[in-house]
Design a protein around this motif. Sequence first.
Motif, PDB file in Angstrom:
ATOM      1  N   LEU A   1       0.835  -1.208   0.000  1.00 39.19           N
ATOM      2  CA  LEU A   1       0.000   0.000   0.000  1.00 39.19           C
ATOM      3  C   LEU A   1       0.871   1.259   0.000  1.00 39.19           C
ATOM      4  N   ARG A   2       1.917   1.221   0.792  1.00 40.97           N
ATOM      5  CA  ARG A   2       2.801   2.389   0.900  1.00 40.97           C
ATOM      6  C   ARG A   2       3.486   2.677  -0.435  1.00 40.97           C
ATOM      7  N   ARG A   3       3.934   1.615  -1.120  1.00 36.64           N
ATOM      8  CA  ARG A   3       4.610   1.809  -2.408  1.00 36.64           C
ATOM      9  C   ARG A   3       3.662   2.387  -3.452  1.00 36.64           C
ATOM     10  N   LEU A   4       2.461   1.799  -3.545  1.00 38.64           N
ATOM     11  CA  LEU A   4       1.516   2.245  -4.559  1.00 38.64           C
ATOM     12  C   LEU A   4       1.090   3.684  -4.301  1.00 38.64           C
ATOM     13  N   ALA A   5       0.796   3.979  -3.035  1.00 35.82           N
ATOM     14  CA  ALA A   5       0.395   5.351  -2.691  1.00 35.82           C
ATOM     15  C   ALA A   5       1.559   6.316  -2.904  1.00 35.82           C
ATOM     16  N   GLY A   6       2.793   5.855  -2.671  1.00 36.84           N
ATOM     17  CA  GLY A   6       3.958   6.698  -2.866  1.00 36.84           C
ATOM     18  C   GLY A   6       4.136   7.115  -4.315  1.00 36.84           C
ATOM     19  N   LEU A   7       3.808   6.205  -5.248  1.00 36.38           N
ATOM     20  CA  LEU A   7       3.886   6.543  -6.668  1.00 36.38           C
ATOM     21  C   LEU A   7       2.891   7.649  -7.025  1.00 36.38           C
ATOM     22  N   VAL A   8       1.722   7.604  -6.365  1.00 37.68           N
ATOM     23  CA  VAL A   8       0.710   8.650  -6.602  1.00 37.68           C
ATOM     24  C   VAL A   8       1.181   9.970  -6.009  1.00 37.68           C
ATOM     25  N   GLU A   9       1.695   9.920  -4.769  1.00 38.86           N
ATOM     26  CA  GLU A   9       2.149  11.143  -4.106  1.00 38.86           C
ATOM     27  C   GLU A   9       3.303  11.799  -4.856  1.00 38.86           C
ATOM     28  N   ALA A  10       4.175  10.976  -5.457  1.00 36.95           N
ATOM     29  CA  ALA A  10       5.321  11.509  -6.189  1.00 36.95           C
ATOM     30  C   ALA A  10       4.940  12.044  -7.564  1.00 36.95           C
ATOM     31  N   GLY A  11       3.682  11.826  -7.964  1.00 37.32           N
ATOM     32  CA  GLY A  11       3.224  12.307  -9.261  1.00 37.32           C
ATOM     33  C   GLY A  11       3.621  11.417 -10.419  1.00 37.32           C
TER      34      GLY A  11
END
Length: 380
Positions: free
Chosen positions: A101-111
């Motif tokens: 979850l953290r990795r997938l959400a991190g890709l979104v947060e990083a744009g």
Amino acid sequence: MAVAEGDPDTSAPAAGAGGAAGAERSGGAEQAEHAADADDAENIALRIEELILGARRQYTPFQAARAAGVPMDLASRFWRAMGFPDIGPAKALTESDVLALRRLAGLVEAGLLSESMAIQVARSTGQTTARLADWQIDSFLEGLTEPPEPGMTRSEVTYPLVELLLPELEEFLIYVWRRQLAAASGRVVQAQDDAEMVDRRLAVGFADLVGFTRLTRRLEEEQLGELVEAFETTAADQVAARGGRLIKTLGDEVLFAVDDPGTAADIGLRLVETLGDDPMMPELRVGIAFGTVTTRMGDVFGNTVNLASRLTSIAPKDMVLVDGAMREELTAAGLAPHSEKAADSDEGRAAAYRFALQPLYQRPVRGLGIVEPWLLTRRG
């Protein structure tokens, strides 16, 4: 009700009661044994799960979302997109779920990915790996975990086998995925513009087993499974060997796509030729259309796909039908003559033609208008 030991009026019932009590004890013992077996199976299942995931269950969905720093709504959408059911407040998630979850959400947060794209990544990955996992368990591990000695249970065999196979299968999966990613990246680089990667001009083909529904009623389940596996394996090999892409299999039907029309024609004919040599295989029908195709999540859509499907449904047994656009591509490339009469008039040129095309009657096709199919064969 208590029973007096010396009461003659109740001695017979007492014996019956004793028998019933014995039956109850026997039934209770049997239930207890079943419960113990179920507990053992559940414990083995949990041990295998921990082995595969590399972590134990310790989070509820809410706790996992909070630990990953992801809104609960988004975490639920990711989870469902991967193909997993809602699990309520149970502690069923692990540290690996939090990291994912953290990795997938991190890709979104990083744009790097939009939220909708991240959902698509979760869905496409989940759908692909779900089928792979089901196949490995049903057709692969099930056979390997057959107890080798009398008295051994499948559970006793499964854990050490998974422990041995897991790292090897994981490495191989990553290798194949990287190979496929490299091939897909190459197609992106070679594309002339971004629009070409979404709406591309491809040859799309369907191959369909004739009379499959009747076979399902006549063959045993195991025989039917072997037939489908042989069909899918042969089709996949023929498509891949010539540079095509197997889009999906539907039991009695396969869908493939090819950049080059000549290669697509060769694949269609080779499918008929190869499967026709197998006396256990039903007849085959193949339809191929060429045109603009929308690609999404590894699948293809559009009128070209629909037309290829319609051509397949009207194709004669063990024959290949193509549409007018496919015929134009083959003739323009010098792979087939515009007509057999033209080929006969130029004997020197005729030897260079690989395919022959015979027009069939035009016919209306619902949603696609009037279609003129062409029968594709090899020359010579």
